[in-house]
Scaffold this motif. Structure first.
Motif, PDB file in Angstrom:
ATOM      1  N   LEU A   1      -4.074 -55.440  90.155  1.00 54.77           N
ATOM      2  CA  LEU A   1      -5.241 -55.376  89.046  1.00 54.77           C
ATOM      3  C   LEU A   1      -5.381 -54.174  88.683  1.00 54.77           C
ATOM      4  CD1 LEU A   1      -8.133 -56.814  91.384  1.00 54.77           C
ATOM      5  CD2 LEU A   1      -6.745 -58.077  89.714  1.00 54.77           C
ATOM      6  N   THR A   2      -4.941 -52.724  89.397  1.00 47.43           N
ATOM      7  CA  THR A   2      -5.009 -51.769  88.744  1.00 47.43           C
ATOM      8  C   THR A   2      -3.743 -51.303  87.740  1.00 47.43           C
ATOM      9  OG1 THR A   2      -6.043 -50.590  90.690  1.00 47.43           O
ATOM     10  CG2 THR A   2      -4.795 -49.087  89.085  1.00 47.43           C
ATOM     11  N   ILE A   3      -2.687 -51.959  88.190  1.00 54.27           N
ATOM     12  CA  ILE A   3      -1.497 -51.751  87.367  1.00 54.27           C
ATOM     13  C   ILE A   3      -1.520 -52.345  85.855  1.00 54.27           C
ATOM     14  CG2 ILE A   3       1.007 -52.473  87.310  1.00 54.27           C
ATOM     15  CD1 ILE A   3       1.654 -51.695  90.270  1.00 54.27           C
ATOM     16  N   ALA A   4      -2.037 -53.813  86.268  1.00 53.59           N
ATOM     17  CA  ALA A   4      -2.170 -54.539  84.791  1.00 53.59           C
ATOM     18  C   ALA A   4      -3.060 -53.813  83.972  1.00 53.59           C
ATOM     19  CB  ALA A   4      -2.932 -55.876  85.121  1.00 53.59           C
ATOM     20  N   LYS A   5      -4.266 -53.125  84.529  1.00 55.60           N
ATOM     21  CA  LYS A   5      -5.061 -52.283  83.508  1.00 55.60           C
ATOM     22  C   LYS A   5      -4.298 -51.201  82.950  1.00 55.60           C
ATOM     23  CE  LYS A   5      -9.646 -49.817  84.211  1.00 55.60           C
ATOM     24  NZ  LYS A   5      -9.410 -48.595  83.747  1.00 55.60           N
ATOM     25  N   MET A   6      -3.690 -50.591  83.725  1.00 54.76           N
ATOM     26  CA  MET A   6      -2.869 -49.403  83.215  1.00 54.76           C
ATOM     27  C   MET A   6      -1.780 -49.833  82.293  1.00 54.76           C
ATOM     28  SD  MET A   6      -2.350 -46.968  86.733  1.00 54.76           S
ATOM     29  CE  MET A   6      -1.855 -45.579  86.031  1.00 54.76           C
ATOM     30  N   ILE A   7      -1.117 -50.853  82.314  1.00 52.32           N
ATOM     31  CA  ILE A   7      -0.166 -51.373  81.309  1.00 52.32           C
ATOM     32  C   ILE A   7      -0.843 -51.552  80.025  1.00 52.32           C
ATOM     33  CG2 ILE A   7       1.201 -53.265  80.754  1.00 52.32           C
ATOM     34  CD1 ILE A   7       1.893 -53.568  83.518  1.00 52.32           C
ATOM     35  N   ASN A   8      -2.044 -52.302  80.214  1.00 56.31           N
ATOM     36  CA  ASN A   8      -2.896 -52.574  78.944  1.00 56.31           C
ATOM     37  C   ASN A   8      -3.472 -51.203  78.288  1.00 56.31           C
ATOM     38  OD1 ASN A   8      -2.573 -55.324  79.335  1.00 56.31           O
ATOM     39  ND2 ASN A   8      -4.670 -55.561  80.548  1.00 56.31           N
ATOM     40  N   GLU A   9      -3.585 -50.184  79.024  1.00 58.29           N
ATOM     41  CA  GLU A   9      -4.063 -49.085  78.489  1.00 58.29           C
ATOM     42  C   GLU A   9      -2.705 -47.942  78.082  1.00 58.29           C
ATOM     43  OE1 GLU A   9      -7.936 -48.369  81.177  1.00 58.29           O
ATOM     44  OE2 GLU A   9      -6.334 -47.381  81.852  1.00 58.29           O
ATOM     45  N   GLY A  10      -1.474 -48.713  78.110  1.00 57.28           N
ATOM     46  CA  GLY A  10      -0.239 -47.780  77.663  1.00 57.28           C
ATOM     47  C   GLY A  10       0.053 -46.634  78.560  1.00 57.28           C
ATOM     48  N   LYS A  11      -0.648 -46.677  79.802  1.00 57.99           N
ATOM     49  CA  LYS A  11      -0.187 -45.826  80.671  1.00 57.99           C
ATOM     50  C   LYS A  11       1.056 -46.018  81.386  1.00 57.99           C
ATOM     51  CE  LYS A  11      -4.996 -44.202  81.635  1.00 57.99           C
ATOM     52  NZ  LYS A  11      -6.105 -44.163  82.481  1.00 57.99           N
ATOM     53  N   ILE A  12       1.435 -47.195  81.473  1.00 57.16           N
ATOM     54  CA  ILE A  12       2.676 -47.539  82.319  1.00 57.16           C
ATOM     55  C   ILE A  12       3.589 -48.342  81.161  1.00 57.16           C
ATOM     56  CG2 ILE A  12       3.858 -49.094  84.068  1.00 57.16           C
ATOM     57  CD1 ILE A  12       1.507 -48.591  85.782  1.00 57.16           C
ATOM     58  N   THR A  13       4.626 -47.804  80.844  1.00 60.54           N
ATOM     59  CA  THR A  13       5.384 -48.628  79.685  1.00 60.54           C
ATOM     60  C   THR A  13       6.767 -49.113  80.197  1.00 60.54           C
ATOM     61  OG1 THR A  13       6.316 -46.299  79.105  1.00 60.54           O
ATOM     62  CG2 THR A  13       4.327 -47.178  78.158  1.00 60.54           C
TER      63      THR A  13
ATOM     64  N   GLY B   1     -11.179 -58.418  88.677  1.00 56.69           N
ATOM     65  CA  GLY B   1     -10.441 -58.512  87.476  1.00 56.69           C
ATOM     66  C   GLY B   1      -9.380 -59.601  87.673  1.00 56.69           C
ATOM     67  N   ALA B   2      -9.263 -60.211  88.722  1.00 58.16           N
ATOM     68  CA  ALA B   2      -8.439 -61.369  88.793  1.00 58.16           C
ATOM     69  C   ALA B   2      -8.180 -62.161  87.445  1.00 58.16           C
ATOM     70  CB  ALA B   2      -8.471 -62.063  89.992  1.00 58.16           C
ATOM     71  N   LYS B   3      -7.119 -62.527  87.222  1.00 54.29           N
ATOM     72  CA  LYS B   3      -6.767 -63.428  86.095  1.00 54.29           C
ATOM     73  C   LYS B   3      -6.241 -64.526  86.513  1.00 54.29           C
ATOM     74  CE  LYS B   3      -8.647 -60.479  83.118  1.00 54.29           C
ATOM     75  NZ  LYS B   3     -10.085 -60.786  82.580  1.00 54.29           N
ATOM     76  N   VAL B   4      -5.914 -64.879  87.614  1.00 55.87           N
ATOM     77  CA  VAL B   4      -5.371 -66.050  88.190  1.00 55.87           C
ATOM     78  C   VAL B   4      -5.843 -65.863  89.981  1.00 55.87           C
ATOM     79  CG1 VAL B   4      -3.071 -64.961  88.711  1.00 55.87           C
ATOM     80  CG2 VAL B   4      -3.347 -67.647  88.810  1.00 55.87           C
ATOM     81  N   ILE B   5      -6.105 -67.083  90.404  1.00 59.71           N
ATOM     82  CA  ILE B   5      -6.683 -67.224  91.709  1.00 59.71           C
ATOM     83  C   ILE B   5      -5.398 -67.902  92.392  1.00 59.71           C
ATOM     84  CG2 ILE B   5      -8.265 -68.137  93.418  1.00 59.71           C
ATOM     85  CD1 ILE B   5      -9.373 -65.668  91.545  1.00 59.71           C
ATOM     86  N   LYS B   6      -5.111 -67.313  93.708  1.00 59.40           N
ATOM     87  CA  LYS B   6      -3.993 -67.799  94.426  1.00 59.40           C
ATOM     88  C   LYS B   6      -4.927 -68.055  95.777  1.00 59.40           C
ATOM     89  CE  LYS B   6       0.389 -68.439  95.989  1.00 59.40           C
ATOM     90  NZ  LYS B   6       1.109 -67.249  96.613  1.00 59.40           N
ATOM     91  N   VAL B   7      -4.259 -69.570  95.940  1.00 59.78           N
ATOM     92  CA  VAL B   7      -4.850 -70.039  97.402  1.00 59.78           C
ATOM     93  C   VAL B   7      -3.832 -70.455  98.336  1.00 59.78           C
ATOM     94  CG1 VAL B   7      -7.272 -70.683  96.551  1.00 59.78           C
ATOM     95  CG2 VAL B   7      -5.431 -72.293  96.508  1.00 59.78           C
TER      96      VAL B   7
END
Length: 393
Positions: A114-126, A171-177
């Protein structure tokens, strides 16, 4: 600025054919394709000559575990949040270099994705793929996923409903059961049904209220049926899918993600290394899995591309190998490549990803060999990988 990629042979992901002498025009600011065609190309601010090589869409892998260490046969144990986060970013670099431009996480310790996806969207991880994060998966007490720092443990529909709401809030964008046991947990088995229909249905209701999909780990037929009846969007693994399940999947439009490579990797790499209980379960499942998935495809079930990357000896550069395994099992090269397109459809990102068309992101691979003629072309180690019109590798 407009960038023109010309002198290329195009596989656009939609047609079972190569379009020779083609070109792509990309808006460098948005990273989207503004025009494409064959023959005479328009004027552009910058021109890149691809020298007659083959261009295909970036791969969409809809099942990975960036947090896991494929070199550790114990699987998901002894997590350290800092070490795992650093490793996860490195794993994503490996995936992009292999040709995966978008990935769906299917279970992440500490909610790291969740945190990594947020940082990718913010351009902090490329220089990594886009990430659709799941956060932690949902398991019953003692089930596949009841591991410290990994799964939410739920034992009723109400507990599931509350846990899924918490996951969505984070912030989950898919749920895994977890609908069955699995290979990598010692005290359960693939045939064991775990979360029941009512519990899974509660997860589906909460996720679907927000337009979010639900993926079910389901290997044995009892759990597969429970998950389909509960309304999940995809069955993950599906080792023992049969005609009864296929009938219901066709009725409901349920996708199937085989992750053949996750079982294939054990006899290929883990003999004498993985514990006996794990090796025995993988070897038992492999032949049945390959036969059953091919049958499901022949009957019309929508097959997606996913590898379960991070599981034992199933590294993050191996998505092209999954395509080869599908081809070995009777998929045409085009059908194998279409699994990536189906992943985009399952993930509801196909309006911008999965194929190369005007208005979509310019995520593409440049290969020396035609992938429709030779599926192994996708595994080319020194291929060029473009993300949103810019070369990443």
């Amino acid at each position: 600025m407009k960038v023109l990629y010309q002198n290329l042979n195009l596989y656009d992901g939609e047609q079972d054919s190569i379009q020779p002498n083609s070109w792509l025009e990309v808006d460098e600011q948005t990273g989207k394709i503004t025009a494409l065609g064959s023959g005479n190309a328009p004027q552009a601010d910058k021109v890149v000559d691809l020298q007659g090589k083959y261009v295909m869409p970036g791969l969409i892998n809809c099942h990975d575990h960036m947090v896991m260490d494929p070199t550790d046969p114990r699987g998901v144990t002894d997590f350290n949040v800092v070490e795992t986060t650093v490793d996860s970013v490195q794993h994503l670099h490996e995936m992009l270099k292999s040709g995966v431009t978008y990935v769906r996480e299917c279970g992440s310790t500490f909610d790291i994705d969740l945190t990594i996806a947020k940082m990718i969207n913010e351009g902090k991880i490329t220089n990594v793929p886009e990430v659709m994060p799941s956060g932690r998966p949902y398991s019953m007490t003692g089930g596949h996923g009841d591991i410290p720092n990994f799964g939410y443990v739920v034992d009723s529909p109400d507990e599931m409903r509350k846990a899924v709401r918490q996951g969505l809030k984070r912030g989950a964008k898919v749920i895994k059961v977890m609908a069955t046991g699995g290979i990598m947990t010692e005290r359960d088995f693939m045939d064991d049904p775990q979360l029941n229909v009512a519990e899974i249905k509660a997860a589906v209701e909460e996720a679907h209220h927000k337009g979010i999909t639900v993926a079910a780990h389901a290997e044995g037929i009892a759990g597969i049926m429970n998950a389909i009846e509960a309304g999940v969007d995809s069955i993950e693994h599906g080792f023992y899918v049969n005609d009864e399940a296929i009938d219901l999947m066709l009725e409901k439009g349920t996708y199937l993600t085989p992750t053949i490579i996750a079982a294939w990797a054990f006899p290929e790499y883990a003999v004498g290394i993985a514990p006996d209980w794990e090796m025995n379960k993988a070897k038992k499942a492999l032949a049945d899995l390959r036969k059953n998935i091919a049958h499901a495809k022949d009957r019309g079930v929508k097959i997606t591309l996913g590898t379960d990357a991070g599981t034992t000896f199933n590294g993050f550069s191996k998505t092209p190998v999954e395509l080869q395994l599908l081809a070995d099992d009777g998929f045409s090269n085009f059908e194998a490549l279409q699994t990536s397109v189906n992943s985009a459809k399952l993930m509801k990102i196909d309006d911008e990803y999965g194929t190369l068309a005007v208005g979509k992101y310019a995520d593409f691979l440049v290969l020396d060999v035609d992938p429709l003629a030779d599926i192994k072309a996708v595994a080319q180690e020194d291929k060029a990988v473009y993300k949103k019109g810019r070369r990443a590798y």
